[in-house]
Design a protein around this motif. Structure first.
Motif, PDB file in Angstrom:
ATOM      1  N   LEU A 204      39.923  49.228  23.646  1.00 31.69           N
ATOM      2  CA  LEU A 204      40.640  48.291  23.782  1.00 31.69           C
ATOM      3  C   LEU A 204      41.602  48.452  25.282  1.00 31.69           C
ATOM      4  N   GLN A 205      41.654  49.709  25.573  1.00 42.94           N
ATOM      5  CA  GLN A 205      42.117  50.090  26.985  1.00 42.94           C
ATOM      6  C   GLN A 205      41.039  49.544  27.874  1.00 42.94           C
ATOM      7  N   THR A 206      39.853  49.954  27.713  1.00 44.62           N
ATOM      8  CA  THR A 206      38.750  49.797  28.752  1.00 44.62           C
ATOM      9  C   THR A 206      38.527  48.099  28.698  1.00 44.62           C
ATOM     10  N   LYS A 207      38.574  47.474  27.742  1.00 42.64           N
ATOM     11  CA  LYS A 207      38.463  45.879  27.557  1.00 42.64           C
ATOM     12  C   LYS A 207      39.619  45.594  28.438  1.00 42.64           C
ATOM     13  N   ILE A 208      41.001  45.775  28.175  1.00 42.74           N
ATOM     14  CA  ILE A 208      41.932  45.457  29.092  1.00 42.74           C
ATOM     15  C   ILE A 208      41.975  45.717  30.576  1.00 42.74           C
ATOM     16  N   ASN A 209      41.589  46.884  30.896  1.00 40.51           N
ATOM     17  CA  ASN A 209      41.239  47.222  32.328  1.00 40.51           C
ATOM     18  C   ASN A 209      40.118  46.280  33.011  1.00 40.51           C
ATOM     19  N   GLU A 210      39.286  46.034  32.458  1.00 41.88           N
ATOM     20  CA  GLU A 210      38.111  45.350  32.558  1.00 41.88           C
ATOM     21  C   GLU A 210      38.750  43.646  33.067  1.00 41.88           C
ATOM     22  N   ALA A 211      39.442  43.353  32.111  1.00 40.76           N
ATOM     23  CA  ALA A 211      40.048  41.962  32.123  1.00 40.76           C
ATOM     24  C   ALA A 211      40.938  41.872  33.275  1.00 40.76           C
ATOM     25  N   LEU A 212      41.725  42.777  33.444  1.00 43.84           N
ATOM     26  CA  LEU A 212      42.694  42.922  34.539  1.00 43.84           C
ATOM     27  C   LEU A 212      42.202  42.941  35.695  1.00 43.84           C
ATOM     28  N   LYS A 213      41.079  43.726  36.019  1.00 43.78           N
ATOM     29  CA  LYS A 213      40.168  43.724  37.210  1.00 43.78           C
ATOM     30  C   LYS A 213      39.717  42.395  37.442  1.00 43.78           C
ATOM     31  N   LYS A 214      38.955  41.743  36.423  1.00 49.50           N
ATOM     32  CA  LYS A 214      38.671  40.442  36.760  1.00 49.50           C
ATOM     33  C   LYS A 214      39.308  39.378  37.411  1.00 49.50           C
ATOM     34  N   LEU A 215      40.670  39.575  36.557  1.00 50.23           N
ATOM     35  CA  LEU A 215      41.925  38.442  37.195  1.00 50.23           C
ATOM     36  C   LEU A 215      42.216  38.810  38.420  1.00 50.23           C
ATOM     37  N   LYS A 216      42.143  40.089  38.750  1.00 45.78           N
ATOM     38  CA  LYS A 216      42.597  40.201  40.099  1.00 45.78           C
ATOM     39  C   LYS A 216      41.618  40.084  41.178  1.00 45.78           C
ATOM     40  N   ASP A 217      40.303  40.080  40.760  1.00 45.75           N
ATOM     41  CA  ASP A 217      39.245  39.660  41.589  1.00 45.75           C
ATOM     42  C   ASP A 217      39.163  38.140  41.742  1.00 45.75           C
ATOM     43  N   ASN A 218      39.260  37.313  40.433  1.00 43.78           N
ATOM     44  CA  ASN A 218      39.136  36.125  40.692  1.00 43.78           C
ATOM     45  C   ASN A 218      40.070  35.137  41.188  1.00 43.78           C
ATOM     46  N   GLY A 219      41.349  35.761  41.748  1.00 43.20           N
ATOM     47  CA  GLY A 219      42.494  35.022  41.843  1.00 43.20           C
ATOM     48  C   GLY A 219      43.496  34.657  40.874  1.00 43.20           C
ATOM     49  N   LYS A 220      43.260  34.892  39.917  1.00 40.55           N
ATOM     50  CA  LYS A 220      44.120  34.367  38.744  1.00 40.55           C
ATOM     51  C   LYS A 220      45.427  35.431  38.849  1.00 40.55           C
ATOM     52  N   TYR A 221      45.201  36.518  39.013  1.00 38.19           N
ATOM     53  CA  TYR A 221      46.370  37.415  39.090  1.00 38.19           C
ATOM     54  C   TYR A 221      47.170  36.970  40.002  1.00 38.19           C
ATOM     55  N   ASP A 222      46.805  36.627  41.282  1.00 38.92           N
ATOM     56  CA  ASP A 222      47.672  36.327  42.534  1.00 38.92           C
ATOM     57  C   ASP A 222      48.348  34.880  41.951  1.00 38.92           C
ATOM     58  N   GLN A 223      47.642  34.217  41.321  1.00 40.50           N
ATOM     59  CA  GLN A 223      48.275  32.659  40.923  1.00 40.50           C
ATOM     60  C   GLN A 223      49.583  32.980  40.188  1.00 40.50           C
ATOM     61  N   ILE A 224      49.202  33.908  39.249  1.00 40.36           N
ATOM     62  CA  ILE A 224      50.371  34.118  38.146  1.00 40.36           C
ATOM     63  C   ILE A 224      51.336  34.771  38.802  1.00 40.36           C
ATOM     64  N   TYR A 225      51.143  35.668  39.662  1.00 38.14           N
ATOM     65  CA  TYR A 225      52.292  36.389  40.583  1.00 38.14           C
ATOM     66  C   TYR A 225      52.846  35.420  41.409  1.00 38.14           C
ATOM     67  N   ALA A 226      52.139  34.615  41.916  1.00 36.34           N
ATOM     68  CA  ALA A 226      52.870  33.699  42.833  1.00 36.34           C
ATOM     69  C   ALA A 226      53.940  32.582  42.363  1.00 36.34           C
ATOM     70  N   LYS A 227      53.639  32.416  41.088  1.00 33.54           N
ATOM     71  CA  LYS A 227      54.281  31.635  40.017  1.00 33.54           C
ATOM     72  C   LYS A 227      55.582  32.160  39.807  1.00 33.54           C
ATOM     73  N   TRP A 228      55.690  33.529  39.529  1.00 33.82           N
ATOM     74  CA  TRP A 228      56.801  33.939  39.238  1.00 33.82           C
ATOM     75  C   TRP A 228      57.582  34.762  40.425  1.00 33.82           C
ATOM     76  N   PHE A 229      56.955  35.277  41.417  1.00 28.94           N
ATOM     77  CA  PHE A 229      57.655  35.912  42.397  1.00 28.94           C
ATOM     78  C   PHE A 229      57.329  35.310  43.836  1.00 28.94           C
ATOM     79  N   GLY A 230      56.774  34.095  43.985  1.00 23.01           N
ATOM     80  CA  GLY A 230      56.418  33.368  45.178  1.00 23.01           C
ATOM     81  C   GLY A 230      55.526  34.536  46.023  1.00 23.01           C
ATOM     82  N   ASN A 231      54.604  33.963  46.780  1.00 25.15           N
ATOM     83  CA  ASN A 231      53.446  34.160  47.555  1.00 25.15           C
ATOM     84  C   ASN A 231      52.885  35.630  46.906  1.00 25.15           C
TER      85      ASN A 231
END
Ligand code: ARG
Length: 231
Positions: A204-231
């Protein structure tokens, strides 16, 4: 509110202590947990093909809950540290944080951490703030169940200061419109948040790290970050 999992759908049982805005909190609809962590874990679940089920647990009950197998993963603004690494596996870091001090606006006697010696301090039980406060030796440390309780205690003048994660202190000042308190600029620590997984579930640790990396690569992480913290 949380949808029931369809038959055969894989469920990711998530534990959090939902009193820690902007990371996890209960909004207008208390069953719809909100915050940066909540959006992130839902996106991770979606990426992994799991339905996410959120369980609201006392902060000091989260690791025991994980060890007992009642939850699969903790996301709760939880700092990665060596003590916890004895008990859990951590994901890769997903947020950079640190601790700050909140005091009454009228209090000129506390300008930094060292001024807390001999003072009364409220912290949430089981947190890095509690560990930090105890390092002062001479302070009276009140360990309370939630970070909301620490703010209440400060407002009631039951303590001189609150130590808490900087983004949570900052958010409280803005959201509460409480004009009687201030956050000191000094940062006591630099901390990384990670998701915690049961020691025997490296898969599960591996799966979560892979998913987190994917979200960082595809811009989704940044979108969520911007929603809560701005830019
Ligand atoms: N980052 C701190 C720690 O890991 C505090 C986390 C508190 N989280 C919460 N949801 N109340 O100890």
């Amino acid at each position: 509110s949380e949808k029931k999992a369809a038959e055969g759908e894989k469920v990711l049982k998530v534990g959090t202590n939902a009193d820690f805005a902007p990371f996890e909190f209960q909004g207008a609809d208390p069953s719809a947990y909100e915050g940066f962590d909540m959006d992130l874990i839902r996106a991770i679940g979606e990426e992994m093909g799991y339905k996410v089920e959120i369980n609201n647990v006392a902060f000091d009950g989260l690791i025991p809950s994980l060890e007992a197998g009642n939850i699969d993963v903790i996301i709760s603004g939880m700092t990665i540290n060596d003590e916890r690494k004895q008990k859990v596996l951590f994901s890769d870091p997903y947020y950079k944080s640190g601790l700050s001090i909140m005091v009454a606006k009228s209090d000129d006697s506390i300008k930094g951490f060292q001024d807390l010696k001999g003072k009364k301090i409220a912290v949430q039980i089981g947190t890095t703030s509690a560990t930090e406060a105890k390092k002062l030796g001479s302070a009276e440390v009140k360990e309370l169940n939630s970070s909301a309780d620490t703010f209440i205690e400060l407002n009631a003048k039951g303590v001189d200061a609150v130590i808490n994660d900087r983004p949570v202190n900052d958010r409280y000042i803005v959201e509460s419109k409480n004009d009687n308190v201030k956050v000191l600029s000094e940062l006591l620590t630099s901390e990384d948040y990670g998701m915690a997984i049961n020691k025997n579930n490296a898969e599960l640790q591996t799966k979560i790290n892979e998913a987190l990396k994917k979200l960082k690569d595809n811009g989704k992480y940044d979108q969520i970050y911007a929603k809560w913290f701005g830019n």
